[in-house]
Design an enzyme around this catalytic site. Structure first.
Site, PDB file in Angstrom:
ATOM      1  N   ALA A  12      49.590  22.580 -21.328  1.00  9.27           N
ATOM      2  CA  ALA A  12      48.142  22.465 -21.525  1.00  9.27           C
ATOM      3  C   ALA A  12      47.729  23.291 -22.725  1.00  9.27           C
ATOM      4  O   ALA A  12      48.355  24.305 -23.045  1.00  9.27           O
ATOM      5  CB  ALA A  12      47.394  22.948 -20.286  1.00  9.27           C
ATOM      6  N   CYS A  28      53.062  27.298 -24.679  1.00 11.52           N
ATOM      7  CA  CYS A  28      53.595  25.979 -25.070  1.00 11.52           C
ATOM      8  C   CYS A  28      54.362  26.096 -26.375  1.00 11.52           C
ATOM      9  O   CYS A  28      55.409  25.462 -26.551  1.00 11.52           O
ATOM     10  CB  CYS A  28      52.475  24.955 -25.224  1.00 11.52           C
ATOM     11  SG  CYS A  28      51.627  24.569 -23.699  1.00 11.52           S
ATOM     12  N   ILE A  79      50.869  27.178 -20.758  1.00 11.80           N
ATOM     13  CA  ILE A  79      49.539  26.910 -21.292  1.00 11.80           C
ATOM     14  C   ILE A  79      49.328  27.734 -22.557  1.00 11.80           C
ATOM     15  O   ILE A  79      49.854  28.850 -22.683  1.00 11.80           O
ATOM     16  CB  ILE A  79      48.440  27.199 -20.234  1.00 11.80           C
ATOM     17  CG1 ILE A  79      47.053  26.843 -20.767  1.00 11.80           C
ATOM     18  CG2 ILE A  79      48.516  28.617 -19.718  1.00 11.80           C
ATOM     19  CD1 ILE A  79      45.957  26.838 -19.705  1.00 11.80           C
ATOM     20  N   CYS A  80      48.584  27.151 -23.493  1.00  7.00           N
ATOM     21  CA  CYS A  80      48.179  27.833 -24.723  1.00  7.00           C
ATOM     22  C   CYS A  80      49.400  28.268 -25.526  1.00  7.00           C
ATOM     23  O   CYS A  80      50.287  27.466 -25.797  1.00  7.00           O
ATOM     24  CB  CYS A  80      47.248  28.997 -24.372  1.00  7.00           C
ATOM     25  SG  CYS A  80      46.305  29.634 -25.776  1.00  7.00           S
ATOM     26  N   ASP A  81      49.493  29.507 -25.917  1.00  4.80           N
ATOM     27  CA  ASP A  81      50.582  29.970 -26.763  1.00  4.80           C
ATOM     28  C   ASP A  81      51.943  29.874 -26.083  1.00  4.80           C
ATOM     29  O   ASP A  81      52.973  29.849 -26.760  1.00  4.80           O
ATOM     30  CB  ASP A  81      50.320  31.411 -27.207  1.00  4.80           C
ATOM     31  CG  ASP A  81      50.358  31.570 -28.708  1.00  4.80           C
ATOM     32  OD1 ASP A  81      50.240  30.553 -29.421  1.00  4.80           O
ATOM     33  OD2 ASP A  81      50.530  32.710 -29.178  1.00  4.80           O
TER      34      ASP A  81
END
Length: 196
Positions: free
Chosen positions: A153, A105, A101-103
């Site tokens: 995400a 990814c 999720i977030c960074d």
């Protein structure tokens, strides 16, 4: 009991871990065990200032885990994060559930781990800056995407991310997972009380 490993680096995002782990405990009825992993067993501090003492370091990860979840935060672009690559590769090679999720990814994109799966992230242009990233057509503009046991995400999709992980691991029935999600997304007065 199957282990879910949450990788937390310095300045990890507290809220991205909270929904998943609590839902696993509430809905999973003892089928899963939440465990944290970091580069070492030294305490890591979250963005919110919460200290976490990891259960495992990268050299002592149990092989009987069901999933590896990369919790976002401020350190996924650092050189030290590269130490997590073998764990990610092992997870993909074994077909286990991998979440980011977030960074985190961006980290997967930078190592080529998103090249064979539909995915999302904070920004498609961010992924395209990495020469190893070759799957621009696989980027989906959704809060969370699940494909080939890889769940991604963006940073505003904590609940959607948790829901996709719960589904991928069959933590509970679809009805229970949907009820849990609706309750937290829609609020106490709008959503019906979820069945546990």
């Amino acid at each position: 009991m199957k282990k879910i490993l949450y990788v937390v680096l310095e300045q990890w995002a507290d809220w991205e871990l909270a929904y998943i782990s609590s839902a696993v405990n509430m809905l999973g009825q003892g089928k899963f065990e939440n465990k944290t992993v970091s580069l070492t067993k030294d305490a890591v501090t979250s963005i919110g200032g919460i200290k976490c003492l990891p259960d495992y370091d990268l050299q002592n990860i149990p092989s009987d885990h069901a999933a590896v979840i990369l919790i976002g935060g401020m350190s996924w672009h650092s050189e030290t994060a590269l130490q997590v690559k073998p764990l990610v590769k092992s997870c993909i090679d074994s077909g286990k559930v991998l979440g980011a999720i977030c960074d985190a990814c961006r980290f997967l994109g930078a190592m080529g781990a998103l090249n064979n799966a539909k995915h999302t992230a904070n920004d498609a242009n961010e992924l395209k800056q990495y020469a190893v990233y070759k799957n621009e057509q696989g980027f989906i503009h959704k809060q969370a995407v699940s494909d080939n046991n890889i769940i991604t995400a963006n940073g505003t999709a904590t609940l959607e991310f948790a829901r996709e992980i719960l589904r991928a691991l069959s933590v509970a029935t679809e009805e229970q997972i949907g009820g849990w999600y609706d309750f937290h997304k829609l609020g106490f007065y709008t959503a019906p009380m979820p069945k546990m």
